[in-house]
Write an enzyme that holds these catalytic residues in place. Structure first.
Site, short mmCIF file in Angstrom:
data_model
loop_
_atom_site.label_atom_id
_atom_site.label_comp_id
_atom_site.label_asym_id
_atom_site.label_seq_id
_atom_site.Cartn_x
_atom_site.Cartn_y
_atom_site.Cartn_z
N ASN A 9 1.06 -1.42 0.15
CA ASN A 9 0.17 -0.09 -0.17
C ASN A 9 0.73 1.83 -0.30
O ASN A 9 1.34 1.86 1.19
CB ASN A 9 -0.12 -0.08 1.13
CG ASN A 9 -1.56 1.15 1.16
OD1 ASN A 9 -1.48 1.71 0.07
ND2 ASN A 9 -2.42 1.38 2.71
N TRP A 10 1.08 1.98 -1.41
CA TRP A 10 1.93 3.08 -1.72
C TRP A 10 1.50 4.36 -0.57
O TRP A 10 2.20 5.58 -0.34
CB TRP A 10 2.14 3.15 -2.58
CG TRP A 10 3.03 2.12 -3.23
CD1 TRP A 10 3.44 0.92 -2.80
CD2 TRP A 10 3.51 2.49 -4.74
NE1 TRP A 10 4.35 0.27 -3.89
CE2 TRP A 10 3.93 1.22 -5.26
CE3 TRP A 10 3.71 3.48 -5.41
CZ2 TRP A 10 4.58 1.21 -6.38
CZ3 TRP A 10 4.18 3.03 -6.67
CH2 TRP A 10 5.05 1.71 -7.37
N LYS A 11 0.32 4.44 -0.37
CA LYS A 11 -0.49 5.58 0.25
C LYS A 11 -0.34 6.84 -0.61
O LYS A 11 -0.02 6.48 -1.66
CB LYS A 11 0.20 5.78 1.92
CG LYS A 11 -0.21 4.09 2.21
CD LYS A 11 0.00 4.46 4.02
CE LYS A 11 -0.28 3.21 5.04
NZ LYS A 11 -0.12 3.57 6.21
N HIS A 96 -9.20 0.29 4.76
CA HIS A 96 -8.31 1.01 5.71
C HIS A 96 -8.88 1.77 6.70
O HIS A 96 -9.88 2.50 6.74
CB HIS A 96 -6.73 1.00 4.44
CG HIS A 96 -5.81 1.37 5.15
ND1 HIS A 96 -5.62 2.69 5.70
CD2 HIS A 96 -4.78 0.74 5.09
CE1 HIS A 96 -3.79 2.06 6.44
NE2 HIS A 96 -3.64 1.39 5.54
N GLU A 98 -7.15 4.12 8.15
CA GLU A 98 -7.04 5.67 7.31
C GLU A 98 -8.53 6.07 6.95
O GLU A 98 -8.38 6.85 7.02
CB GLU A 98 -5.76 6.50 6.81
CG GLU A 98 -4.60 5.88 7.58
CD GLU A 98 -3.24 5.30 6.57
OE1 GLU A 98 -3.12 5.25 5.62
OE2 GLU A 98 -2.22 4.79 7.52
N GLU A 168 -4.75 -5.22 10.37
CA GLU A 168 -4.33 -4.10 10.50
C GLU A 168 -5.12 -3.92 11.46
O GLU A 168 -5.42 -3.03 11.72
CB GLU A 168 -4.06 -3.57 9.59
CG GLU A 168 -3.69 -4.12 7.93
CD GLU A 168 -3.09 -2.77 6.89
OE1 GLU A 168 -2.34 -2.97 7.06
OE2 GLU A 168 -4.23 -2.12 7.30
N GLY A 174 2.43 1.96 10.72
CA GLY A 174 3.11 3.61 10.45
C GLY A 174 3.69 3.21 11.46
O GLY A 174 4.06 4.85 12.35
N SER A 214 3.55 -2.01 10.42
CA SER A 214 5.12 -2.23 10.76
C SER A 214 5.77 -3.88 10.30
O SER A 214 6.00 -4.28 11.21
CB SER A 214 5.07 -2.23 11.98
OG SER A 214 4.84 -0.63 12.28
N GLY A 235 2.87 -1.23 3.90
CA GLY A 235 2.35 0.32 3.82
C GLY A 235 4.42 0.18 3.85
O GLY A 235 4.15 0.66 2.69
N GLY A 236 5.00 1.24 4.67
CA GLY A 236 6.60 1.89 4.72
C GLY A 236 7.31 1.15 4.04
O GLY A 236 8.20 1.54 3.02
#
Ligand code: PEP
Length: 253
Positions: A9-11, A96, A98, A168, A174, A214, A235-236
């Site tokens: 997930n590049w966001k 998600h 967010e 998640e 994150g 993470s 993610g990251g």
């Protein structure tokens, strides 16, 4: 056998130029992955068509990070599932944390999005997970179960076969604080038990449940070793091709 899946997930990161470079690196490195590992990247909407074209026929599939809750019409700024499908993307991340937190996405909205996604032949990656207060209050199983019941329990068995779930825990996204492999396993097992009750063993055992929060090359091996963990939503670490591929190489041999 359930599919082993790693999705990135590049966001809201990367320009189109950066995204092209990152996707090309991921594509190149993906050649070294075992055949049965499925790799998905979820860049911003603006990159979908270009990246899906470049990656066509290869190992890396393309997902959007969201879709509209309507089919088409006067919804300025929204992107429909038809539009996403027309880019060559095959998956849609939905729910998600967010999106739930910053954009007020409720189960009611998510059910519409999941249905639209399935109706157009795309695969939803449905995210669920508790916040820290809920875990501290020992309510995490109940919270995640409700998120699943309110959305996925409205699907038919046939529809559910085409859904990927991502657990998640919000406190792990994150933050650098990952769930322990045991915490991931017990929640994944709980989710699968819920699916057994509603959809039966065959569907529950065929549903891939990904862990997200993470997840990095140095913790993925332990997490992916758990029997009900079928991969990760990353993610990251998905913004570095080497790390993303290292995670995808973390499944038990
Ligand atoms: C995510 O946002 O889906 C996620 C898992 O992020 P991170 O890996 O950065 O915690």
């Amino acid at each position: 056998m359930r599919k082993q899946i790693v999705a990135g997930n590049w966001k809201m990161n990367t320009t189109l130029e950066d995204g092209l470079k990152l996707a090309a690196q991921v594509n190149e490195l993906s050649q070294s992955l075992p055949q049965d590992v499925e790799l998905i990247i979820a860049p911003p909407f603006t990159h979908l068509h270009t990246l899906a074209n470049k990656l066509q026929g290869g190992k890396v599939k393309v997902s959007s990070q969201n879709c509209a809750a309507w089919d088409k019409g006067a919804y300025t700024g929204e992107i429909s599932v038809d539009m996403i499908a027309s880019t060559g993307a095959s998956h849609v991340i939905l729910g998600h944390s967010e999106r739930r937190e910053y954009f007020g996405e409720t189960s009611e909205i998510l059910l519409k999005k999941v249905k639209l996604t399935l109706d157009k032949g795309l695969t939803p990656i449905f995210c669920c997970g508790e916040v820290l207060d809920e875990r501290d209050a020992n309510r995490h199983f109940e919270v995640v179960q409700t998120q699943i019941e309110e959305v996925l329990f409205n699907l038919t068995e046939g529809e559910m076969k085409n859904v990927i779930i991502a657990y998640e825990p919000v406190w792990a996204i994150g933050t650098g604080r990952t769930a322990t492999p045991e915490q991931a396993q017990e929640m994944h097992a709980h989710i699968r038990k819920c699916l057994v009750k509603k959809f039966g063993n065959a569907v529950a055992n065929a549903t891939s449940i990904l862990y997200g929060g993470s997840c990095k090359p140095d913790n993925a091996v332990e997490i992916f070793a758990k029997p009900d963990v079928d991969g990760g939503l990353i993610g990251g670490a998905s913004l570095k091709a080497e790390d993303f591929i290292a995670i995808a190489k973390s499944f038990p041999k």
